[in-house]
Design a protein around this motif. Structure first.
Motif, PDB file in Angstrom:
ATOM      1  N   SER A   1       3.530   1.947  -4.728  1.00 54.61           N
ATOM      2  CA  SER A   1       2.206   2.321  -5.265  1.00 54.61           C
ATOM      3  C   SER A   1       2.196   3.723  -5.854  1.00 54.61           C
ATOM      4  CB  SER A   1       1.154   2.208  -4.160  1.00 54.61           C
ATOM      5  OG  SER A   1       1.358   3.204  -3.164  1.00 54.61           O
ATOM      6  N   TRP A   2       3.138   4.562  -5.469  1.00 52.98           N
ATOM      7  CA  TRP A   2       3.178   5.923  -6.030  1.00 52.98           C
ATOM      8  C   TRP A   2       3.645   5.939  -7.490  1.00 52.98           C
ATOM      9  CZ3 TRP A   2       6.250   8.304  -1.333  1.00 52.98           C
ATOM     10  CH2 TRP A   2       5.420   8.296  -0.203  1.00 52.98           C
TER      11      TRP A   2
ATOM     12  N   PHE B   1       1.563   7.336 -10.353  1.00 48.70           N
ATOM     13  CA  PHE B   1       1.433   8.758 -10.655  1.00 48.70           C
ATOM     14  C   PHE B   1       2.373   9.184 -11.789  1.00 48.70           C
ATOM     15  CE2 PHE B   1       0.553   8.962  -5.859  1.00 48.70           C
ATOM     16  CZ  PHE B   1      -0.766   8.608  -6.035  1.00 48.70           C
TER      17      PHE B   1
ATOM     18  N   ARG C   1      -1.185   0.636 -14.581  1.00 47.94           N
ATOM     19  CA  ARG C   1      -1.422   1.370 -13.335  1.00 47.94           C
ATOM     20  C   ARG C   1      -2.309   0.559 -12.382  1.00 47.94           C
ATOM     21  NH1 ARG C   1      -3.610   7.126 -14.688  1.00 47.94           N
ATOM     22  NH2 ARG C   1      -2.822   7.584 -12.581  1.00 47.94           N
TER      23      ARG C   1
ATOM     24  N   GLY D   1      -1.416  -1.134  -8.470  1.00 54.15           N
ATOM     25  CA  GLY D   1      -2.251  -0.873  -7.293  1.00 54.15           C
ATOM     26  C   GLY D   1      -2.779  -2.128  -6.658  1.00 54.15           C
TER      27      GLY D   1
ATOM     28  N   ALA E   1      -4.040   5.654  -3.626  1.00 48.53           N
ATOM     29  CA  ALA E   1      -3.377   5.649  -4.936  1.00 48.53           C
ATOM     30  C   ALA E   1      -4.209   4.899  -5.966  1.00 48.53           C
ATOM     31  CB  ALA E   1      -1.989   5.024  -4.811  1.00 48.53           C
TER      32      ALA E   1
ATOM     33  N   GLU F   1      -7.095   7.037  -6.955  1.00 54.40           N
ATOM     34  CA  GLU F   1      -6.669   8.112  -7.867  1.00 54.40           C
ATOM     35  C   GLU F   1      -6.558   7.583  -9.291  1.00 54.40           C
ATOM     36  OE1 GLU F   1      -4.316  10.473 -10.400  1.00 54.40           O
ATOM     37  OE2 GLU F   1      -3.645   8.524  -9.599  1.00 54.40           O
TER      38      GLU F   1
ATOM     39  N   THR G   1      -3.562  13.648 -11.417  1.00 53.49           N
ATOM     40  CA  THR G   1      -2.403  12.770 -11.300  1.00 53.49           C
ATOM     41  C   THR G   1      -1.150  13.565 -10.964  1.00 53.49           C
ATOM     42  OG1 THR G   1      -3.377  11.257 -12.912  1.00 53.49           O
ATOM     43  CG2 THR G   1      -1.023  11.043 -12.505  1.00 53.49           C
TER      44      THR G   1
ATOM     45  N   SER H   1      -1.236  14.640  -7.335  1.00 53.11           N
ATOM     46  CA  SER H   1      -1.071  13.497  -6.422  1.00 53.11           C
ATOM     47  C   SER H   1       0.393  13.139  -6.219  1.00 53.11           C
ATOM     48  CB  SER H   1      -1.838  12.290  -6.961  1.00 53.11           C
ATOM     49  OG  SER H   1      -3.213  12.556  -7.033  1.00 53.11           O
ATOM     50  N   ARG H   2       1.237  13.511  -7.185  1.00 55.45           N
ATOM     51  CA  ARG H   2       2.662  13.215  -7.059  1.00 55.45           C
ATOM     52  C   ARG H   2       3.285  13.908  -5.849  1.00 55.45           C
ATOM     53  NH1 ARG H   2       4.392  14.118 -13.436  1.00 55.45           N
ATOM     54  NH2 ARG H   2       3.179  12.349 -14.282  1.00 55.45           N
TER      55      ARG H   2
ATOM     56  N   VAL I   1       0.222  13.099  -2.011  1.00 56.53           N
ATOM     57  CA  VAL I   1       0.243  11.777  -1.353  1.00 56.53           C
ATOM     58  C   VAL I   1       1.572  11.531  -0.616  1.00 56.53           C
ATOM     59  CG1 VAL I   1       0.083   9.288  -1.707  1.00 56.53           C
ATOM     60  CG2 VAL I   1      -1.459  10.833  -2.943  1.00 56.53           C
TER      61      VAL I   1
END
Length: 422
Positions: A303-304, A307, A317, A321, A365, A368, A397, A400-401, A404
């Protein structure tokens, strides 16, 4: 004259002491005079000359020697019958005595119990175990006997302790797997038993929990004043090379996984001794690690990728998710179908915490993605305490990399520290 009186007195005494009418008739014949005998002979001849009638024939009385022989024979037969009856009563009394408690007025009977485990079939809310139960005691009534018996109905030859298993779901006494050894009063009884005993897991720590199973042994009818139970030679024995626990998903919980104890419990006005044998098993969590925990962590990492995907490619994206969320829901559903989870649904476990924590990171995620897309396509949003800062979707974004993954790493550190340290 005096001689005649003595003779008559002697004859009267003889008649009084004679129990048989035949003897009295014989004595009567002896005291007859010659004239009486002549008259009796003439009467007999007249009766013989008369025609035959239906009168019964008079049977002559047997001699005294015959009566005495018959009497002695009857008395001997009655005496033998009395002896046989006495022998049967004595055998019955011995059987009744040997099947009752060997009473000792000074102290209760000491009964030693020892369990030798053969196998463990399964462990769940209950544990299915097969073991040999050895019971030893002393019976003074068998102190002159040395014998060995085996097979069916062996436990019916003498008194046996009335042992039973408390709280057991079921107890199966295997036929033809028992023997009784008697060595000058020292009694040894061995029998194979299959028992289903309750177990207590730790639902919160599942699947890193320890399952505790307990076997309780006590006398059903005799209190501590009659029998005294104790564990013999440590009470428990189990092959050290036994490795079949791994096939049912468990292992021994450390070096002291088996221990025994005893307790005196009052029931009514009597006290009873209860022997306790406790077994502790550690659940093997590797299967849950490979089938649930690691896949859940991989879905979080996947899910990452949102980003790093181009912020303008919103459909891609969002698709990643949604896929991650649905996959985690499937994992949580499969966890509920676990064979060992039927008694764990009443409480939240560590496995549930990990799955739903991963689900939370995937949701973050996805949130975001939605927030950054709104900031790019919509109006800029101001946040802060007392001051206004314009934050673009691209900056969110980028941050968040690192935020998270760092949060997920900190969660795993705390989770695994608690799972293995407590």
């Amino acid at each position: 004259m005096t001689g005649l009186i003595l003779k008559i007195t002697f004859l009267m005494v003889i008649f009084n002491f004679c129990a048989s009418s035949d003897l009295a008739a014989t004595l009567y014949e002896l005291q007859k005079t010659p004239d009486d005998m002549k008259n009796d002979r003439m009467s007999a001849e007249e009766e013989a000359n008369q025609p035959t009638t239906d009168k019964p024939t008079t049977v002559p009385n047997p001699p005294t020697s015959t009566v005495k022989a018959v009497t002695e024979k009857v008395l001997e037969k009655a005496k033998n019958s009395q002896k046989q009856k006495s022998r049967k009563d004595k055998q019955k009394l011995i059987l009744e005595e040997t099947n009752t408690l060997p009473i000792n007025p000074k102290m209760p009977i000491n009964i030693g119990v020892r369990l030798v485990l053969e196998s463990i079939k399964s462990i769940d809310v209950d544990a299915f175990m097969d073991f040999y139960m050895e019971v030893t005691w002393y019976d003074h009534r068998e102190r002159n006997l040395t014998a060995f018996m085996s097979g069916k109905d062996t436990n019916k030859f003498c008194w046996m302790p009335d042992l039973y298993f408390l709280l057991a779901r079921s107890v199966n006494f295997i036929e033809n797997t028992q023997y009784l050894g008697i060595n000058k009063g020292e009694m040894l009884y061995d029998r194979k038993i299959s028992i289903k005993t309750p177990c207590v897991p730790d639902p919160f720590r599942y699947p890193f929990d320890t399952v505790t199973c307990t076997v309780l042994v006590s006398s059903y009818g005799y209190d501590e004043g009659s029998v005294r139970l104790f564990w013999k030679d440590g009470g428990l024995e189990f092959p050290e090379t036994y490795d079949q626990l791994e096939y049912i998903g468990f292992k021994w919980a450390g070096n002291h996984a088996m221990f025994t104890g005893s307790e005196s419990v009052q029931y009514g006005t009597y006290n009873y001794t209860i022997l306790m044998a406790t077994f502790q098993f550690q659940r093997l969590y590797s299967v849950y690690l490979y089938q649930i925990i690691i896949p859940a962590a991989i879905l979080v990492i996947i899910s990452w990728t949102v980003f790093w995907i181009n912020i303008n490619v919103t459909p891609a994206r969002v698709g990643i998710g949604v896929t991650a969320i649905l996959s985690l829901l499937t994992l949580s559903t499969n966890r509920k179908h676990d064979a060992n989870s039927k008694y764990l649904t009443i409480r939240t476990s560590l496995l549930d915490i990990y799955i739903w924590s991963c689900f939370l990171f995937v949701i973050l995620a996805y949130i975001e993605v939605s927030a950054s897309d709104y900031m790019i396509t919509g109006k800029p949003k101001t946040i802060g305490l007392g001051r206004e800062n314009k934050v673009s979707g691209k900056l969110m974004t980028v941050k968040s990399r690192s935020w998270v993954p760092l949060g997920f790493l900190m969660f795993n550190a705390a989770y695994w520290f608690y799972a293995f340290s407590v």
